[in-house]
Design a protein around this motif. Structure first.
Motif, PDB file in Angstrom:
ATOM      1  N   MET B   1       0.819  -1.090  -0.027  1.00  0.00           N
ATOM      2  CA  MET B   1       0.095  -0.177   0.091  1.00  0.00           C
ATOM      3  C   MET B   1       0.870   1.299  -0.082  1.00  0.00           C
ATOM      4  O   MET B   1       1.453   1.633   0.938  1.00  0.00           O
ATOM      5  CB  MET B   1      -1.104   0.135   1.292  1.00  0.00           C
ATOM      6  CG  MET B   1      -2.021  -1.221   1.284  1.00  0.00           C
ATOM      7  SD  MET B   1      -3.274  -0.778   0.363  1.00  0.00           S
ATOM      8  CE  MET B   1      -4.411   0.099   1.320  1.00  0.00           C
ATOM      9  N   ASP B   2       1.124   1.734  -1.208  1.00  0.00           N
ATOM     10  CA  ASP B   2       1.724   2.962  -1.304  1.00  0.00           C
ATOM     11  C   ASP B   2       1.321   4.264  -0.455  1.00  0.00           C
ATOM     12  O   ASP B   2       0.056   4.472  -0.495  1.00  0.00           O
ATOM     13  CB  ASP B   2       1.897   3.685  -2.853  1.00  0.00           C
ATOM     14  CG  ASP B   2       2.970   2.859  -3.515  1.00  0.00           C
ATOM     15  OD1 ASP B   2       3.883   2.490  -2.829  1.00  0.00           O
ATOM     16  OD2 ASP B   2       3.026   2.814  -4.649  1.00  0.00           O
ATOM     17  N   ASN B   3       2.092   4.841   0.070  1.00  0.00           N
ATOM     18  CA  ASN B   3       1.747   6.090   0.877  1.00  0.00           C
ATOM     19  C   ASN B   3       3.108   7.040   1.203  1.00  0.00           C
ATOM     20  O   ASN B   3       3.813   6.876   1.978  1.00  0.00           O
ATOM     21  CB  ASN B   3       1.157   6.139   2.129  1.00  0.00           C
ATOM     22  CG  ASN B   3       0.628   7.368   2.664  1.00  0.00           C
ATOM     23  OD1 ASN B   3       1.096   8.539   2.270  1.00  0.00           O
ATOM     24  ND2 ASN B   3      -0.011   7.338   3.615  1.00  0.00           N
ATOM     25  N   ARG B   4       3.681   7.495  -0.198  1.00  0.00           N
ATOM     26  CA  ARG B   4       5.063   8.398  -0.310  1.00  0.00           C
ATOM     27  C   ARG B   4       4.703   9.514  -0.733  1.00  0.00           C
ATOM     28  O   ARG B   4       3.917   9.754  -1.632  1.00  0.00           O
ATOM     29  CB  ARG B   4       5.899   7.321  -1.109  1.00  0.00           C
ATOM     30  CG  ARG B   4       6.601   6.128  -0.311  1.00  0.00           C
ATOM     31  CD  ARG B   4       7.243   5.405  -1.051  1.00  0.00           C
ATOM     32  NE  ARG B   4       6.544   4.883  -2.262  1.00  0.00           N
ATOM     33  CZ  ARG B   4       6.725   4.941  -3.525  1.00  0.00           C
ATOM     34  NH1 ARG B   4       7.605   5.825  -4.000  1.00  0.00           N
ATOM     35  NH2 ARG B   4       6.059   4.227  -4.539  1.00  0.00           N
ATOM     36  N   VAL B   5       5.335  10.579  -0.043  1.00  0.00           N
ATOM     37  CA  VAL B   5       5.596  12.120  -0.521  1.00  0.00           C
ATOM     38  C   VAL B   5       6.952  12.428  -0.526  1.00  0.00           C
ATOM     39  O   VAL B   5       7.849  12.081   0.290  1.00  0.00           O
ATOM     40  CB  VAL B   5       4.704  12.990   0.469  1.00  0.00           C
ATOM     41  CG1 VAL B   5       5.075  14.240   0.232  1.00  0.00           C
ATOM     42  CG2 VAL B   5       3.373  12.668   0.650  1.00  0.00           C
ATOM     43  N   ALA B   6       7.532  12.986  -1.672  1.00  0.00           N
ATOM     44  CA  ALA B   6       8.784  13.524  -1.705  1.00  0.00           C
ATOM     45  C   ALA B   6       8.596  15.120  -2.088  1.00  0.00           C
ATOM     46  O   ALA B   6       7.611  15.385  -3.093  1.00  0.00           O
ATOM     47  CB  ALA B   6       9.509  13.009  -2.813  1.00  0.00           C
ATOM     48  N   LEU B   7       8.966  15.936  -1.296  1.00  0.00           N
ATOM     49  CA  LEU B   7       8.664  17.369  -1.458  1.00  0.00           C
ATOM     50  C   LEU B   7       9.856  18.334  -1.136  1.00  0.00           C
ATOM     51  O   LEU B   7      10.573  18.107  -0.042  1.00  0.00           O
ATOM     52  CB  LEU B   7       7.322  17.897  -0.524  1.00  0.00           C
ATOM     53  CG  LEU B   7       6.885  19.212  -0.861  1.00  0.00           C
ATOM     54  CD1 LEU B   7       6.254  19.313  -2.149  1.00  0.00           C
ATOM     55  CD2 LEU B   7       6.002  19.374   0.215  1.00  0.00           C
ATOM     56  N   PHE B  76       5.161  10.686   4.617  1.00  0.00           N
ATOM     57  CA  PHE B  76       3.556  10.225   4.092  1.00  0.00           C
ATOM     58  C   PHE B  76       2.567  10.909   4.370  1.00  0.00           C
ATOM     59  O   PHE B  76       2.924  11.987   5.276  1.00  0.00           O
ATOM     60  CB  PHE B  76       3.471   8.534   4.734  1.00  0.00           C
ATOM     61  CG  PHE B  76       3.511   8.693   6.155  1.00  0.00           C
ATOM     62  CD1 PHE B  76       4.709   8.351   7.007  1.00  0.00           C
ATOM     63  CD2 PHE B  76       2.474   8.731   6.893  1.00  0.00           C
ATOM     64  CE1 PHE B  76       4.774   8.268   8.257  1.00  0.00           C
ATOM     65  CE2 PHE B  76       2.360   8.789   8.217  1.00  0.00           C
ATOM     66  CZ  PHE B  76       3.726   8.423   8.987  1.00  0.00           C
ATOM     67  N   LEU B  77       1.391  10.930   3.861  1.00  0.00           N
ATOM     68  CA  LEU B  77       0.087  11.609   4.335  1.00  0.00           C
ATOM     69  C   LEU B  77      -0.771  10.885   5.322  1.00  0.00           C
ATOM     70  O   LEU B  77      -0.757   9.755   5.396  1.00  0.00           O
ATOM     71  CB  LEU B  77      -0.766  11.787   3.035  1.00  0.00           C
ATOM     72  CG  LEU B  77      -0.219  12.559   2.008  1.00  0.00           C
ATOM     73  CD1 LEU B  77      -0.952  12.388   0.672  1.00  0.00           C
ATOM     74  CD2 LEU B  77      -0.302  13.748   2.404  1.00  0.00           C
ATOM     75  N   ALA B  78      -1.271  11.556   6.265  1.00  0.00           N
ATOM     76  CA  ALA B  78      -2.274  11.119   7.298  1.00  0.00           C
ATOM     77  C   ALA B  78      -3.016  11.979   7.582  1.00  0.00           C
ATOM     78  O   ALA B  78      -2.679  13.233   7.903  1.00  0.00           O
ATOM     79  CB  ALA B  78      -1.520  10.601   8.589  1.00  0.00           C
ATOM     80  N   THR B  79      -4.370  11.657   7.935  1.00  0.00           N
ATOM     81  CA  THR B  79      -5.245  12.598   8.556  1.00  0.00           C
ATOM     82  C   THR B  79      -5.438  12.386  10.221  1.00  0.00           C
ATOM     83  O   THR B  79      -5.531  11.321  10.479  1.00  0.00           O
ATOM     84  CB  THR B  79      -6.862  12.209   7.831  1.00  0.00           C
ATOM     85  OG1 THR B  79      -6.555  12.259   6.292  1.00  0.00           O
ATOM     86  CG2 THR B  79      -7.816  13.168   8.390  1.00  0.00           C
ATOM     87  N   PRO B  86      -5.627  15.942   5.315  1.00  0.00           N
ATOM     88  CA  PRO B  86      -4.207  15.250   5.761  1.00  0.00           C
ATOM     89  C   PRO B  86      -3.067  16.034   5.898  1.00  0.00           C
ATOM     90  O   PRO B  86      -3.144  17.192   5.424  1.00  0.00           O
ATOM     91  CB  PRO B  86      -3.926  14.532   4.456  1.00  0.00           C
ATOM     92  CG  PRO B  86      -5.292  14.939   3.443  1.00  0.00           C
ATOM     93  CD  PRO B  86      -6.263  15.691   4.185  1.00  0.00           C
ATOM     94  N   HIS B  89       3.762  13.878   7.167  1.00  0.00           N
ATOM     95  CA  HIS B  89       4.410  13.148   8.367  1.00  0.00           C
ATOM     96  C   HIS B  89       5.941  13.266   7.597  1.00  0.00           C
ATOM     97  O   HIS B  89       6.154  12.381   6.594  1.00  0.00           O
ATOM     98  CB  HIS B  89       3.873  11.913   8.641  1.00  0.00           C
ATOM     99  CG  HIS B  89       2.732  12.047   9.673  1.00  0.00           C
ATOM    100  ND1 HIS B  89       2.888  11.736  10.933  1.00  0.00           N
ATOM    101  CD2 HIS B  89       1.485  12.650   9.384  1.00  0.00           C
ATOM    102  CE1 HIS B  89       1.379  11.929  11.412  1.00  0.00           C
ATOM    103  NE2 HIS B  89       0.769  12.506  10.552  1.00  0.00           N
ATOM    104  N   ILE B  90       6.668  14.042   8.135  1.00  0.00           N
ATOM    105  CA  ILE B  90       8.276  13.806   7.720  1.00  0.00           C
ATOM    106  C   ILE B  90       8.947  12.769   8.436  1.00  0.00           C
ATOM    107  O   ILE B  90       9.162  12.840   9.569  1.00  0.00           O
ATOM    108  CB  ILE B  90       8.810  15.185   7.932  1.00  0.00           C
ATOM    109  CG1 ILE B  90       8.165  16.432   7.331  1.00  0.00           C
ATOM    110  CG2 ILE B  90      10.291  15.318   7.568  1.00  0.00           C
ATOM    111  CD1 ILE B  90       8.785  17.675   7.797  1.00  0.00           C
ATOM    112  N   GLN B  91       9.358  11.765   7.564  1.00  0.00           N
ATOM    113  CA  GLN B  91      10.091  10.583   8.019  1.00  0.00           C
ATOM    114  C   GLN B  91      11.738  10.971   8.016  1.00  0.00           C
ATOM    115  O   GLN B  91      12.323  10.420   8.889  1.00  0.00           O
ATOM    116  CB  GLN B  91       9.770   9.239   7.252  1.00  0.00           C
ATOM    117  CG  GLN B  91       8.431   8.840   7.349  1.00  0.00           C
ATOM    118  CD  GLN B  91       8.107   7.724   6.604  1.00  0.00           C
ATOM    119  OE1 GLN B  91       8.163   7.846   5.153  1.00  0.00           O
ATOM    120  NE2 GLN B  91       7.708   6.581   6.918  1.00  0.00           N
TER     121      GLN B  91
END
Lengths: 96, 96
Positions: B1-7, B76-79, B86, B89-91
């Motif tokens: 289950m993908d949930n990835r943010v790169a910004l 990742f994004l979380a509500t 949402p 969340h910075i990992q």
């Protein structure tokens, strides 16, 4: 300048297909994601309910997907000119 | 289950470092991103103002970054349980 989102989520709401003033198809949807993620050295349950939008051919394809479908999307985050909260722009998706 | 943010974004606001009930460091920040992205066959200007949060060692490091710094994050994004929109969340992040 990175701005990439990859998300697997369930399509829980879809508005009607509409057209931008420039005549491009547009579709606004609501997606729900659940997974476990690593954070501060611990694994935690994550839920995200995400507003998303698609344009053009991607919007037309997405409009044919029934609510309840699971998709994996690639896109980016953008804050609408008239809005406060970022929305995920779907550049492409695969229907699982 | 993908949930990835790169910004890649500029740190425009940072709250004070706080601690969760479990004693883990936590930091809420506001980030601003601008770039050009491809959408429906066209290149467009994109702006995103994004609420983000970090925990543990990442939060403690981020708290030392001055406002105005540019960083590239992975997360990742979380509500939030008590929220509607949402949050990123910075990992991990790299300070440019």
């Amino acid at each position: 300048m990175d701005n990439r989102v990859a998300l697997t989520a369930c399509l829980i709401e879809a508005q009607a297909l509409r057209f931008t003033p420039g005549g491009v198809s547009a579709l606004s949807v609501l997606l729900e994601h659940e997974s476990r993620q690593q954070e501060a050295g611990q694994e935690r349950q994550v839920r995200a309910v995400v507003k998303a939008v698609a344009f053009g051919e991607v919007a037309e394809r997405l409009a044919r997907l029934p609510v309840g479908s699971v998709l994996t999307l690639q896109g980016f985050l953008a804050t609408p000119r008239n809005g406060k909260h970022p929305v995920v722009h779907i550049q492409e998706y695969q229907h699982d």
